[in-house]
Design a protein around this motif. Sequence first.
Motif, PDB file in Angstrom:
ATOM      1  N   GLU A   8       0.828  -1.202   0.000  1.00  0.00           N
ATOM      2  CA  GLU A   8       0.000   0.000   0.000  1.00  0.00           C
ATOM      3  C   GLU A   8       0.862   1.250   0.000  1.00  0.00           C
ATOM      4  O   GLU A   8       0.551   2.224  -0.670  1.00  0.00           O
ATOM      5  CB  GLU A   8      -0.934   0.001   1.207  1.00  0.00           C
ATOM      6  CG  GLU A   8      -2.002  -1.052   1.159  1.00  0.00           C
ATOM      7  CD  GLU A   8      -2.888  -1.011   2.387  1.00  0.00           C
ATOM      8  OE1 GLU A   8      -2.995   0.055   3.010  1.00  0.00           O
ATOM      9  OE2 GLU A   8      -3.456  -2.047   2.724  1.00  0.00           O
ATOM     10  N   VAL A   9       1.951   1.240   0.766  1.00  0.00           N
ATOM     11  CA  VAL A   9       2.843   2.393   0.819  1.00  0.00           C
ATOM     12  C   VAL A   9       3.477   2.630  -0.543  1.00  0.00           C
ATOM     13  O   VAL A   9       3.559   3.762  -1.017  1.00  0.00           O
ATOM     14  CB  VAL A   9       3.916   2.191   1.916  1.00  0.00           C
ATOM     15  CG1 VAL A   9       4.951   3.291   1.865  1.00  0.00           C
ATOM     16  CG2 VAL A   9       3.272   2.144   3.288  1.00  0.00           C
ATOM     17  N   ARG A  10       3.903   1.575  -1.196  1.00  0.00           N
ATOM     18  CA  ARG A  10       4.508   1.716  -2.528  1.00  0.00           C
ATOM     19  C   ARG A  10       3.510   2.302  -3.520  1.00  0.00           C
ATOM     20  O   ARG A  10       3.859   3.152  -4.333  1.00  0.00           O
ATOM     21  CB  ARG A  10       5.004   0.364  -3.031  1.00  0.00           C
ATOM     22  CG  ARG A  10       6.235  -0.116  -2.351  1.00  0.00           C
ATOM     23  CD  ARG A  10       6.682  -1.431  -2.923  1.00  0.00           C
ATOM     24  NE  ARG A  10       7.824  -1.941  -2.184  1.00  0.00           N
ATOM     25  CZ  ARG A  10       8.267  -3.163  -2.280  1.00  0.00           C
ATOM     26  NH1 ARG A  10       7.663  -4.027  -3.090  1.00  0.00           N
ATOM     27  NH2 ARG A  10       9.314  -3.552  -1.589  1.00  0.00           N
ATOM     28  N   THR A  11       2.266   1.865  -3.451  1.00  0.00           N
ATOM     29  CA  THR A  11       1.238   2.382  -4.354  1.00  0.00           C
ATOM     30  C   THR A  11       1.038   3.870  -4.136  1.00  0.00           C
ATOM     31  O   THR A  11       0.956   4.638  -5.099  1.00  0.00           O
ATOM     32  CB  THR A  11      -0.086   1.631  -4.125  1.00  0.00           C
ATOM     33  OG1 THR A  11       0.140   0.241  -4.317  1.00  0.00           O
ATOM     34  CG2 THR A  11      -1.152   2.110  -5.077  1.00  0.00           C
ATOM     35  N   TRP A  12       0.957   4.297  -2.875  1.00  0.00           N
ATOM     36  CA  TRP A  12       0.756   5.717  -2.593  1.00  0.00           C
ATOM     37  C   TRP A  12       1.957   6.547  -3.017  1.00  0.00           C
ATOM     38  O   TRP A  12       1.804   7.645  -3.551  1.00  0.00           O
ATOM     39  CB  TRP A  12       0.472   5.935  -1.108  1.00  0.00           C
ATOM     40  CG  TRP A  12      -0.921   5.552  -0.738  1.00  0.00           C
ATOM     41  CD1 TRP A  12      -1.315   4.428  -0.076  1.00  0.00           C
ATOM     42  CD2 TRP A  12      -2.117   6.270  -1.031  1.00  0.00           C
ATOM     43  NE1 TRP A  12      -2.675   4.413   0.068  1.00  0.00           N
ATOM     44  CE2 TRP A  12      -3.193   5.531  -0.507  1.00  0.00           C
ATOM     45  CE3 TRP A  12      -2.380   7.464  -1.682  1.00  0.00           C
ATOM     46  CZ2 TRP A  12      -4.512   5.964  -0.620  1.00  0.00           C
ATOM     47  CZ3 TRP A  12      -3.695   7.894  -1.783  1.00  0.00           C
ATOM     48  CH2 TRP A  12      -4.738   7.135  -1.262  1.00  0.00           C
ATOM     49  N   VAL A  13       3.173   6.042  -2.812  1.00  0.00           N
ATOM     50  CA  VAL A  13       4.371   6.789  -3.202  1.00  0.00           C
ATOM     51  C   VAL A  13       4.403   6.974  -4.714  1.00  0.00           C
ATOM     52  O   VAL A  13       4.642   8.078  -5.210  1.00  0.00           O
ATOM     53  CB  VAL A  13       5.648   6.078  -2.693  1.00  0.00           C
ATOM     54  CG1 VAL A  13       6.894   6.662  -3.328  1.00  0.00           C
ATOM     55  CG2 VAL A  13       5.733   6.174  -1.180  1.00  0.00           C
ATOM     56  N   ILE A  14       4.121   5.924  -5.453  1.00  0.00           N
ATOM     57  CA  ILE A  14       4.112   6.013  -6.916  1.00  0.00           C
ATOM     58  C   ILE A  14       3.026   6.980  -7.378  1.00  0.00           C
ATOM     59  O   ILE A  14       3.256   7.812  -8.258  1.00  0.00           O
ATOM     60  CB  ILE A  14       3.929   4.614  -7.540  1.00  0.00           C
ATOM     61  CG1 ILE A  14       5.174   3.773  -7.304  1.00  0.00           C
ATOM     62  CG2 ILE A  14       3.619   4.717  -9.023  1.00  0.00           C
ATOM     63  CD1 ILE A  14       5.020   2.326  -7.669  1.00  0.00           C
ATOM     64  N   PHE A  15       1.853   6.900  -6.771  1.00  0.00           N
ATOM     65  CA  PHE A  15       0.757   7.786  -7.156  1.00  0.00           C
ATOM     66  C   PHE A  15       1.121   9.249  -6.924  1.00  0.00           C
ATOM     67  O   PHE A  15       0.903  10.104  -7.786  1.00  0.00           O
ATOM     68  CB  PHE A  15      -0.512   7.427  -6.378  1.00  0.00           C
ATOM     69  CG  PHE A  15      -1.623   8.406  -6.576  1.00  0.00           C
ATOM     70  CD1 PHE A  15      -2.313   8.446  -7.773  1.00  0.00           C
ATOM     71  CD2 PHE A  15      -1.949   9.306  -5.583  1.00  0.00           C
ATOM     72  CE1 PHE A  15      -3.329   9.372  -7.971  1.00  0.00           C
ATOM     73  CE2 PHE A  15      -2.963  10.223  -5.765  1.00  0.00           C
ATOM     74  CZ  PHE A  15      -3.649  10.257  -6.968  1.00  0.00           C
ATOM     75  N   TYR A  16       1.695   9.548  -5.768  1.00  0.00           N
ATOM     76  CA  TYR A  16       2.035  10.942  -5.486  1.00  0.00           C
ATOM     77  C   TYR A  16       3.223  11.429  -6.305  1.00  0.00           C
ATOM     78  O   TYR A  16       3.309  12.617  -6.625  1.00  0.00           O
ATOM     79  CB  TYR A  16       2.240  11.168  -3.989  1.00  0.00           C
ATOM     80  CG  TYR A  16       0.922  11.294  -3.280  1.00  0.00           C
ATOM     81  CD1 TYR A  16       0.097  12.379  -3.535  1.00  0.00           C
ATOM     82  CD2 TYR A  16       0.471  10.328  -2.407  1.00  0.00           C
ATOM     83  CE1 TYR A  16      -1.135  12.509  -2.922  1.00  0.00           C
ATOM     84  CE2 TYR A  16      -0.754  10.443  -1.783  1.00  0.00           C
ATOM     85  CZ  TYR A  16      -1.551  11.536  -2.046  1.00  0.00           C
ATOM     86  OH  TYR A  16      -2.778  11.647  -1.442  1.00  0.00           O
TER      87      TYR A  16
END
Length: 88
Positions: A8-16
């Motif tokens: 989940e953290v990786r997904t949010w980092v990539i999105f931002y």
Amino acid sequence: MGSMEITEVRTWVIFYLISFVVLLAATFITTQSGSQLWISLTLIIVVVGVNFYLLFSELKRHQARKAFIHRMSQFEETETDVETGYLW
């Protein structure tokens, strides 16, 4: 309970990071030519709108999960009370 999984953290980092790049592109378009101001404004509105939508959906998901855990804990308490023979 309060920690995110690493995926989940990786997904949010990539999105931002993608959001940041889009905002940089919008800033670049704005500084290069004033006639294409509507393109950069549209990009900014889309990025901010998607961010708010995802934030609110994440908050809803968290509240639903919290309510589910609360219901399960109450279910386990009543089940334990029945097993012990107490009526409360």
